[in-house]
Design a protein around this motif. Sequence first.
Motif, PDB file in Angstrom:
ATOM      1  N   ALA A   1      35.135  -3.491   5.184  1.00  0.00           N
ATOM      2  CA  ALA A   1      36.763  -4.193   5.504  1.00  0.00           C
ATOM      3  C   ALA A   1      37.191  -3.316   4.692  1.00  0.00           C
ATOM      4  CB  ALA A   1      36.372  -5.784   5.210  1.00  0.00           C
ATOM      5  N   ARG A   2      38.643  -3.713   4.155  1.00  0.00           N
ATOM      6  CA  ARG A   2      39.301  -3.020   3.618  1.00  0.00           C
ATOM      7  C   ARG A   2      39.231  -3.039   2.106  1.00  0.00           C
ATOM      8  NH1 ARG A   2      44.706  -1.778   6.693  1.00  0.00           N
ATOM      9  NH2 ARG A   2      44.139  -1.211   8.361  1.00  0.00           N
ATOM     10  N   HIS A   3      38.937  -4.293   2.240  1.00  0.00           N
ATOM     11  CA  HIS A   3      38.290  -5.016   0.801  1.00  0.00           C
ATOM     12  C   HIS A   3      37.284  -5.569   0.169  1.00  0.00           C
ATOM     13  CE1 HIS A   3      42.732  -4.066  -0.447  1.00  0.00           C
ATOM     14  NE2 HIS A   3      43.554  -4.561   0.741  1.00  0.00           N
ATOM     15  N   GLY A   4      36.351  -5.268  -0.363  1.00  0.00           N
ATOM     16  CA  GLY A   4      35.479  -6.493  -1.030  1.00  0.00           C
ATOM     17  C   GLY A   4      34.197  -6.118  -0.806  1.00  0.00           C
ATOM     18  N   GLY A   5      34.162  -4.570  -0.060  1.00  0.00           N
ATOM     19  CA  GLY A   5      33.157  -3.675  -0.189  1.00  0.00           C
ATOM     20  C   GLY A   5      32.043  -4.408   1.142  1.00  0.00           C
ATOM     21  N   VAL A   6      32.796  -5.094   2.167  1.00  0.00           N
ATOM     22  CA  VAL A   6      32.449  -6.104   3.022  1.00  0.00           C
ATOM     23  C   VAL A   6      31.832  -5.299   4.538  1.00  0.00           C
ATOM     24  CG1 VAL A   6      32.250  -8.419   4.708  1.00  0.00           C
ATOM     25  CG2 VAL A   6      33.375  -7.999   2.199  1.00  0.00           C
ATOM     26  N   LEU A   7      30.839  -5.292   4.820  1.00  0.00           N
ATOM     27  CA  LEU A   7      30.239  -4.173   6.083  1.00  0.00           C
ATOM     28  C   LEU A   7      30.189  -5.441   7.594  1.00  0.00           C
ATOM     29  CD1 LEU A   7      29.340  -2.289   7.365  1.00  0.00           C
ATOM     30  CD2 LEU A   7      26.804  -2.400   7.306  1.00  0.00           C
ATOM     31  N   ILE A   8      31.270  -4.663   8.280  1.00  0.00           N
ATOM     32  CA  ILE A   8      31.726  -5.998   9.582  1.00  0.00           C
ATOM     33  C   ILE A   8      31.086  -5.272  10.862  1.00  0.00           C
ATOM     34  CG2 ILE A   8      33.016  -6.739  11.469  1.00  0.00           C
ATOM     35  CD1 ILE A   8      35.112  -6.812   8.422  1.00  0.00           C
ATOM     36  N   HIS A   9      30.031  -5.951  11.135  1.00  0.00           N
ATOM     37  CA  HIS A   9      29.115  -5.682  12.767  1.00  0.00           C
ATOM     38  C   HIS A   9      29.857  -6.254  13.847  1.00  0.00           C
ATOM     39  CE1 HIS A   9      25.583  -3.802  10.699  1.00  0.00           C
ATOM     40  NE2 HIS A   9      26.311  -4.736   9.593  1.00  0.00           N
ATOM     41  N   ARG A  10      30.505  -5.476  15.038  1.00  0.00           N
ATOM     42  CA  ARG A  10      30.861  -6.639  16.326  1.00  0.00           C
ATOM     43  C   ARG A  10      29.765  -6.435  16.949  1.00  0.00           C
ATOM     44  NH1 ARG A  10      35.186  -3.375  20.089  1.00  0.00           N
ATOM     45  NH2 ARG A  10      35.267  -5.277  22.095  1.00  0.00           N
ATOM     46  N   LEU A  11      29.384  -6.883  17.910  1.00  0.00           N
ATOM     47  CA  LEU A  11      28.034  -6.684  18.812  1.00  0.00           C
ATOM     48  C   LEU A  11      28.782  -7.223  20.436  1.00  0.00           C
ATOM     49  CD1 LEU A  11      24.941  -6.420  20.025  1.00  0.00           C
ATOM     50  CD2 LEU A  11      24.793  -8.901  20.235  1.00  0.00           C
TER      51      LEU A  11
END
Length: 71
Positions: free
Chosen positions: A24-34
């Motif tokens: 993600a652009r902010h917050g260090g979040v890793l986004i997964h899409r399935l």
Amino acid sequence: MTTVRDPDDTSGRLDVKLLSHRHARHGGVLIHRLGTYHNWRSRMLRAPRSYILLWFSTDKEDRYAEKLVII
């Protein structure tokens, strides 16, 4: 974004088509899409042996999964 595609090689609606991830652009979040090859309703996951299992290797050695996610 990194995307990995999987062949249409399993019967049933939960056959995985692609998996992607990005930060993600902010917050260090890793986004997964399935994505799957077929549409399905969430109630399908209530049936016996109907689940999606993701294995994650976190130590740069892919023989064993250190993290598991069951959907």
